[in-house]
Design an enzyme around this catalytic site. Structure first.
Site, short mmCIF file in Angstrom:
data_model
loop_
_atom_site.label_atom_id
_atom_site.label_comp_id
_atom_site.label_asym_id
_atom_site.label_seq_id
_atom_site.Cartn_x
_atom_site.Cartn_y
_atom_site.Cartn_z
N GLY A 65 -0.08 -9.74 7.96
CA GLY A 65 -0.46 -10.42 6.82
C GLY A 65 1.02 -10.64 6.17
O GLY A 65 1.08 -11.96 5.82
N ASP A 97 -6.93 -8.44 10.45
CA ASP A 97 -5.65 -8.20 10.46
C ASP A 97 -5.26 -6.93 10.54
O ASP A 97 -4.26 -6.20 10.91
CB ASP A 97 -4.73 -8.89 9.49
CG ASP A 97 -3.23 -8.88 9.47
OD1 ASP A 97 -2.76 -9.06 10.52
OD2 ASP A 97 -2.52 -8.64 8.44
N GLY A 131 -8.32 -8.69 -6.37
CA GLY A 131 -7.09 -8.54 -7.25
C GLY A 131 -6.08 -9.91 -7.04
O GLY A 131 -6.88 -10.94 -6.53
N ARG A 132 -4.78 -9.71 -6.79
CA ARG A 132 -3.96 -10.66 -6.89
C ARG A 132 -4.32 -11.46 -5.68
O ARG A 132 -4.19 -12.82 -5.58
CB ARG A 132 -2.10 -10.16 -6.83
CG ARG A 132 -1.88 -9.88 -8.11
CD ARG A 132 -0.26 -9.38 -7.75
NE ARG A 132 -0.33 -8.52 -6.65
CZ ARG A 132 -0.17 -7.01 -7.21
NH1 ARG A 132 -0.44 -6.45 -8.30
NH2 ARG A 132 -0.03 -6.03 -6.27
N ILE A 133 -4.23 -10.77 -4.44
CA ILE A 133 -4.35 -11.68 -3.13
C ILE A 133 -5.57 -12.39 -3.08
O ILE A 133 -5.64 -13.62 -2.73
CB ILE A 133 -4.27 -10.86 -1.83
CG1 ILE A 133 -2.72 -9.89 -1.97
CG2 ILE A 133 -4.23 -11.39 -0.69
CD1 ILE A 133 -2.72 -8.78 -1.13
N PRO A 135 -15.79 -5.56 -8.18
CA PRO A 135 -14.62 -5.22 -8.68
C PRO A 135 -14.46 -3.88 -8.35
O PRO A 135 -15.09 -3.03 -7.72
CB PRO A 135 -14.97 -5.14 -10.32
CG PRO A 135 -16.39 -5.23 -10.41
CD PRO A 135 -16.68 -5.58 -9.04
N HIS A 172 -1.83 -6.51 12.23
CA HIS A 172 -1.41 -6.14 10.99
C HIS A 172 0.01 -7.08 10.35
O HIS A 172 0.83 -6.49 10.36
CB HIS A 172 -1.23 -4.88 10.66
CG HIS A 172 -1.43 -4.13 9.52
ND1 HIS A 172 -1.64 -2.95 9.11
CD2 HIS A 172 -0.91 -5.12 8.33
CE1 HIS A 172 -1.63 -2.87 7.66
NE2 HIS A 172 -1.19 -4.11 7.17
N GLY A 204 1.05 -1.32 0.09
CA GLY A 204 0.00 0.18 -0.02
C GLY A 204 0.90 1.34 0.04
O GLY A 204 2.08 1.16 0.23
O1 LIG Z 1 -0.50 -3.56 4.60
C1 LIG Z 1 0.52 -4.07 4.22
C2 LIG Z 1 1.11 -3.66 2.97
O2 LIG Z 1 0.62 -2.49 2.41
O3 LIG Z 1 2.24 -4.08 2.45
#
Ligand SMILES: O=CC(=O)O
Length: 355
Positions: free
Chosen positions: A318, A288, A171-173, A193, A316, A85
């Site tokens: 992830g 998260d 998206g990708r994740i 979307p 947080h 992000g």
């Molecule tokens: O939230 C985590 C990132 O943006 O990598």
């Protein structure tokens, strides 16, 4: 005494670990200033060290705004963030100064998808409550009722042969999460979307085939809320997604449904979610990210979601897996180094499409 060195300065608000840091410190012609404390980088420290810097390394907790860029002065060429992000970077300010931005968009995909599945399982199967029970010597007192600590099952069974998974952000994740969910026998996949994104009929047909789905469909927010057994939030933050999941949305969800947020805390209204959980509008949540995580004092045990028994809250994490973090750190160092040396960044954010 005035600085006489002509070495370019890089300010690192994160110690990127020995391998990545060596890329910078062993370059030979760079001054590398690093925040070494094992806590969030102090704003005062950044402002004190940033004047004259050519490169800046940050993570999502450091706000890169006009104050910081102005304090850095005209040498600043590159901001390298060790994150997917970039909401913490004021892109208008950055664009006006033609500063490059490096980031790590692809590397965390698999780790975040793993974490989303973990949260879905924890939230459906009451892992938070069960773990607290054992930690607090409650095991011997546990009722042996067949339904004690029972939660909805993620995988399908012969008697319960369908599951609908919703994605807010596809998206990708989300695709990596869907791949993992195929092993649970998921049958229906619905998603909203990004605003303005074209419906991807060919891609969806491929995904349907690949994961043996009965349905894959782009839907509106109400349908997403009303139909999802498990809803994964995997969308960026910012004004476009702020509080998309609010009281009205949560009231449309099923009492057996579970919400998982690995996107951004700001997408979910925390107060509304706490009410939804305590009043049983939904079954549980695995988070998260929480909207208050950046606030002074952060998220404590008094937070209404942390104290909610059916809510699992993680700080947080992830992308916090060893292999992923090492790769992110390496790319972050390569990005800042390239920017400082006036070379093309290995992975640059194309903000011309955003600002
Ligand atoms: O939230 C985590 C990132 O943006 O990598």
């Amino acid at each position: 005494m005035e600085r006489t060195t002509s070495r370019s300065k890089i300010v690192c608000c994160r110690d990127l670990g020995p391998t990545a840091m060596a890329l910078l410190t062993e370059h030979g012609n760079l001054e590398v200033v690093v925040w070494t404390e094992d806590r969030r980088c102090d704003r005062g420290w950044i402002l004190e060290n940033i004047p004259g810097a050519t490169g800046l390394v940050v993570s999502t907790t450091e706000i890169v705004n006009r104050e910081l860029v102005d304090t850095a002065g005209p040498n600043l060429r590159v901001v390298s963030t060790t994150s997917i992000g970039y909401e913490h970077i004021d892109l208008e300010v950055i664009a006006a100064r033609k500063i490059q931005v490096g980031y790590t968009p692809d590397i965390p995909t698999e780790a975040v998808a793993d974490s989303a599945i973990m949260l879905a399982l924890m939230a459906t199967r009451a892992a938070g409550q069960s773990y607290s029970l054992v930690k607090n010597n409650g095991w011997p007192t546990l009722s042996r009722s067949p339904f004690a600590l029972c939660g909805p099952q993620l995988s399908t069974t012969p008697f319960s042969p369908t599951r609908t998974i919703g994605f807010l952000g596809f998206g990708r994740i989300a695709h990596a999460v869907l791949t993992r969910l195929a092993a649970f026998g998921i049958t229906h996949c619905i998603y909203t979307p990004r605003p303005g994104a074209a419906v991807q009929t060919a891609r969806d047909a491929q995904l349907k085939d690949k994961h043996n789905l009965q349905e894959i469909a782009s839907v509106d927010l109400s349908t997403l809320a009303g139909r999802s057994d498990v809803l994964f939030i995997l969308t960026p933050g910012g004004s476009a997604t702020h509080h998309l999941v609010n009281s009205a949305f949560l009231r449309q969800m099923k009492p057996t449904s579970v919400l998982v947020n690995n996107g951004r805390g700001s997408v979910v209204d925390s107060i509304a979610l706490a009410q939804a959980l305590s009043e049983g509008w939904i079954w549980g949540a695995g988070l998260d990210v929480v909207e208050e995580e950046g606030a002074p004092g952060g998220v404590t045990s008094a937070h209404p979601l942390v104290s909610e028994p059916r809510c699992v809250v993680l700080p947080h994490l992830g992308s916090v897996a060893l292999e992923t973090r090492e790769e992110m750190a390496w790319l972050t160092a390569r990005n800042v180094l390239a920017g400082v040396l006036g070379e093309e960044l290995p992975v640059a954010l194309d903000y011309s499409a955003i600002v």
